[in-house]
Design an enzyme around this catalytic site. Sequence first.
Site, mmCIF file in Angstrom:
data_model
loop_
_atom_site.group_PDB
_atom_site.id
_atom_site.type_symbol
_atom_site.label_atom_id
_atom_site.label_comp_id
_atom_site.label_asym_id
_atom_site.label_seq_id
_atom_site.Cartn_x
_atom_site.Cartn_y
_atom_site.Cartn_z
ATOM 1 N N ASP A 98 104.861 77.186 123.004
ATOM 2 C CA ASP A 98 104.776 76.189 123.777
ATOM 3 C C ASP A 98 105.889 75.551 124.358
ATOM 4 O O ASP A 98 106.703 74.905 123.321
ATOM 5 C CB ASP A 98 103.835 74.896 123.025
ATOM 6 N N ASP A 276 105.237 74.781 132.529
ATOM 7 C CA ASP A 276 104.910 74.481 131.383
ATOM 8 C C ASP A 276 104.046 75.894 131.107
ATOM 9 O O ASP A 276 102.881 76.045 131.527
ATOM 10 C CB ASP A 276 104.191 73.405 131.482
#
Length: 404
Positions: A98, A276
Amino acid sequence: MVSSGSLSSLLALLALAFLSLSASALPRPRTASTTAALKLAVRVNSYGIKNIAAADRARLKVLQAGGSSSVNATNTVTTYTADVGVGSPATYYTLLVDTGSSNTWIGSNKLYKQTATSRDTLHKFKIPYADGSSVSGEEYTDTVTLSSDLVVNSQSIGVASEASQMGGLDGILGLGPVDLTQGLVDDTSEVATVMDNLYTQKTISSEVLGVFFAPASSSDSSGELTFGSYDTAKITGRINYVPVTSVFPASTYWGIDQSIMYGSTPILDETAGIVDTGTTLILIASDAFNIYQTATGATLDKTTGLLQISSDQYEQLSSLYFTIGGITYELTPNGQIWPRSLNSAIGGSTNNIYLVVSDSGDSSGSGLDFTNGYCFLERFYSVYDTTNSQVGFATTEYTYATTN
């Protein structure tokens, strides 16, 4: 097609690059003798999410807040995971990769096994999530092994005593900016990330991360992280860099400035947003989304939360053009649709065609007006350069591929 913008924009970009970067400061490509890569595996909707657009918007709400909260991994439809060793000898844990969070933690599934390198700092950590849940426990430092050539000594890790189930995953490998760790560990202003320590311990010469994703529907639906450099074998053009945006809250993350056109129609003027890996779709501000929906003729599918088009409308679909730092990146019509072979994974009908561009839920001007998620990143190689505070993109073999 990747093309330069106007001559004036190109000259301005070159001037900026000349002033801010020396040739020696630019990230160097990974050579054949370098083994600084970590292979990734992909999972599609391990958590059985019914409405993937709503799940991505829930993540965005947390990111827009710009605070110390994080995002529940179970809100993510397409996830990339890595097997990461902790301790010596190492026990391996399957962690979510992440770039939208920065703390690394384990304990959601497999219990932490202490070894001679484990040290309890006696500090508590707690990461709140958007849905009201949280992960909490004790901070340890320990040896973290990404590969035989990527070993971090005394890395801060959270060992969860309370955490929601993550579909069999053991925790998170946080690869976001270090500022995102502020306030999450008691008596600590911020925590050095895995990337920080790889750099300070001189395992890598630049604090740079190269990210490659293959489309989930391709024959090789894997990914790869390259630490300290980028992999020239994965790109088909040069890496083009832009500074991290100065606009808050996008500046807190891997934020950039970009504009978007649908065919020849402008839908989003240059504004700030983020790149992202933890977001599945491409989210754009509501006013831009409305223009896009009208232009495509799409209707909203309530089951998936995605726009749906007919076969005839797909044949008429134009490319989306993302202009970033004077360079334009083309997302082809095929790149704008969800892989039809994976429709059932998101509760969709087998023969339907769904678009991967979705509504952020807020009008432009929020300081975070778009999110270039996985569906963008599977078409373009991305580089996250902490050393020079910049983000880079390049085309890959999948940029113009028909995989969906």
